[in-house]
Write an enzyme that holds these catalytic residues in place. Sequence first.
Site, short mmCIF file in Angstrom:
data_model
loop_
_atom_site.label_atom_id
_atom_site.label_comp_id
_atom_site.label_asym_id
_atom_site.label_seq_id
_atom_site.Cartn_x
_atom_site.Cartn_y
_atom_site.Cartn_z
CE1 TYR A 1 21.85 62.78 17.93
CE2 TYR A 1 23.37 64.64 16.87
CZ TYR A 1 23.04 63.14 17.36
OH TYR A 1 24.41 62.23 17.17
CG HIS B 1 21.24 58.03 14.19
ND1 HIS B 1 20.73 59.08 14.57
CD2 HIS B 1 22.14 57.87 15.02
CE1 HIS B 1 21.21 59.75 15.68
NE2 HIS B 1 22.28 58.73 16.11
N1 NAP Z 1 25.99 58.47 15.85
C1 NAP Z 1 25.62 58.38 16.93
O1 NAP Z 1 24.86 57.36 17.46
C2 NAP Z 1 26.07 59.37 18.01
C3 NAP Z 1 26.01 58.95 19.43
C4 NAP Z 1 26.41 59.83 20.30
C5 NAP Z 1 26.94 61.09 19.92
N2 NAP Z 1 26.91 61.36 18.62
C6 NAP Z 1 27.70 62.52 18.18
O2 NAP Z 1 29.00 62.65 18.55
C7 NAP Z 1 29.10 64.03 19.32
C8 NAP Z 1 30.04 63.74 20.61
O3 NAP Z 1 29.35 62.86 21.49
P1 NAP Z 1 28.85 63.14 22.68
O4 NAP Z 1 28.26 64.46 22.79
O5 NAP Z 1 27.87 62.01 23.00
O6 NAP Z 1 30.03 63.22 24.07
P2 NAP Z 1 31.29 63.72 24.14
O7 NAP Z 1 31.40 64.95 22.87
O8 NAP Z 1 32.40 62.70 24.40
O9 NAP Z 1 30.93 64.76 25.45
C9 NAP Z 1 30.07 65.65 25.73
C10 NAP Z 1 30.06 66.25 27.01
O10 NAP Z 1 31.58 66.40 27.67
C11 NAP Z 1 31.52 67.60 27.99
N3 NAP Z 1 32.84 68.47 27.35
C12 NAP Z 1 32.96 68.81 26.16
N4 NAP Z 1 34.03 69.38 26.03
C13 NAP Z 1 34.59 69.32 27.49
C14 NAP Z 1 35.83 69.81 28.13
N5 NAP Z 1 36.77 70.52 27.19
N6 NAP Z 1 36.30 69.48 29.29
C15 NAP Z 1 35.24 69.02 30.06
N7 NAP Z 1 34.05 68.65 29.61
C16 NAP Z 1 33.95 68.80 28.43
C17 NAP Z 1 30.26 68.41 27.51
O11 NAP Z 1 29.73 69.37 28.59
P3 NAP Z 1 28.99 70.80 28.21
O12 NAP Z 1 28.45 70.52 26.91
O13 NAP Z 1 28.20 70.90 29.22
O14 NAP Z 1 30.37 71.64 28.10
C18 NAP Z 1 29.18 67.18 27.56
O15 NAP Z 1 28.87 67.01 28.72
C19 NAP Z 1 27.63 64.24 19.67
O16 NAP Z 1 27.25 65.47 20.09
C20 NAP Z 1 26.91 63.89 18.36
O17 NAP Z 1 26.94 64.77 17.35
C21 NAP Z 1 26.81 60.42 17.76
#
Ligand code: NAP
Length: 276
Positions: free
Chosen positions: A48, A105
Site C-alpha cells: 500500500y 499477502h
Molecule cells: N488482503 C488483500 O488482498 C486486500 C485486498 C483489498 C483490500 N484489503 C484491505 O481491506 C480494506 C477494505 O477493502 P477496500 O478498501 O478494498 O474496500 P471497502 O472498504 O469495501 O470500500 C472502500 C470504498 O468504499 C467507500 N466507502 C467507505 N465507507 C463508506 C460509506 N459509509 N458510504 C459510502 N461509501 C463508503 C470508500 O470511499 P472513501 O474512502 O472515498 O470515503 C472507498 O471508495 C482495505 O483498505 C485493505 O486494508 C485487503
Amino acid sequence: MKKVKFYNGVEMPQLGFGTYLATEEVGYEAVKHALEIGYRHLDTAQMYGNEKMIGDAIKASGIDREEIFITSKQFNHSTLEEMHKGFEQSLIDLQTDYIDLFLIHWPSHRNETNAHTWIFFESLYEQGKVRAIGVSNFKIHHLDALLETAVIPPMINQVELHPGLSQVPLQKYLEAKSIQLQSYGPFMRGGIFEGRYQETLAEVAKKHQASIPQVVVAWGLARGIVMNPKSVTKERILENFQAQFIQLDFEDMEKINGLNRGKRVYTDPDNSAWGY
Ligand SMILES: NC(=O)c1ccc[n+]([C@@H]2O[C@H](COP(=O)([O-])OP(=O)(O)OC[C@H]3O[C@@H](n4cnc5c(N)ncnc54)[C@H](OP(=O)(O)O)[C@@H]3O)[C@@H](O)[C@H]2O)c1
C-alpha cells in the site's frame, strides 16, 4: 470494542480500519481521525506504500503503541534476505519494534513457495517480532497444502468477503481448524449500492435506521468475522465505526445471506499476477 481471540490467545479488535489507497496527507488525516474516534486496529500492507504515513499518524495520535493492533502484509519473495529486508523496512516505516499480525499477502501458485515463506513467518513469531502470523487470499487448497508442513498454523485468513461472496464453506473450514476469518472489500467496490444488493440491504437498513454500509459491516460482525472497511471521509469513518452497535436479527441475516452468488469483484487468487 469487541475482540476476537486467536488460538494462541492474542486478541484483535473485531472492527478495524482499512487503509488500501489511503495515502499521503488525506490518508494521514483519515488514520488520525479513525484513532480519535476509537478505532484501535489498522490494516495495512507493504504494497500500500503507506506504512510510514501510518506510523506518523499513530505517533501524532498520542495513543500508546500497545493499545493499537497493527496488521501488515508481505508478498512471497524468492530469498530469505529479501523477506528480512521487507519486514525490517515495515518496522522502520511503522516506527515500531513489533507488528501485531503479519500476513502472506497473496498465495503463490506453487505450494513450495508458500511453505518456504511460512518458515520465515514462523521464525518472526518465534523471535517475538510479531504477535501473530496469518495468510491472505488463501483458498482451502492453499491452506490444505500449507498445513502439511506448517509447524505453527496460521491464526487468520483475510479474504474478499461481502454479501455477494459470503465465503460460508471457507468459514466452516477455518472454524474447524481454529483459524479466524477476516473480510476485505466489504462494500463490493460500490456493488452494495446497486441492483438486488441495494434493494435487499436498503430494506434491512431502513428497519434499523441505519445505512447500507453499516448493515454490511454489522452482518459480518454478527457472523464472527473481522471487518475492516476503508474510508478517507470523516463522516463515513464514523458511520462505519458505529456499525458495531447495530444488532441484526435472524431474519435480517437470512436476507443478506441470500444475496450470495459467489461474485468476486477483486482478483481470484487462483489467477492472480502475484502467484508466480
Ligand atoms: N488482503 C488483500 O488482498 C486486500 C485486498 C483489498 C483490500 N484489503 C484491505 O481491506 C480494506 C477494505 O477493502 P477496500 O478498501 O478494498 O474496500 P471497502 O472498504 O469495501 O470500500 C472502500 C470504498 O468504499 C467507500 N466507502 C467507505 N465507507 C463508506 C460509506 N459509509 N458510504 C459510502 N461509501 C463508503 C470508500 O470511499 P472513501 O474512502 O472515498 O470515503 C472507498 O471508495 C482495505 O483498505 C485493505 O486494508 C485487503
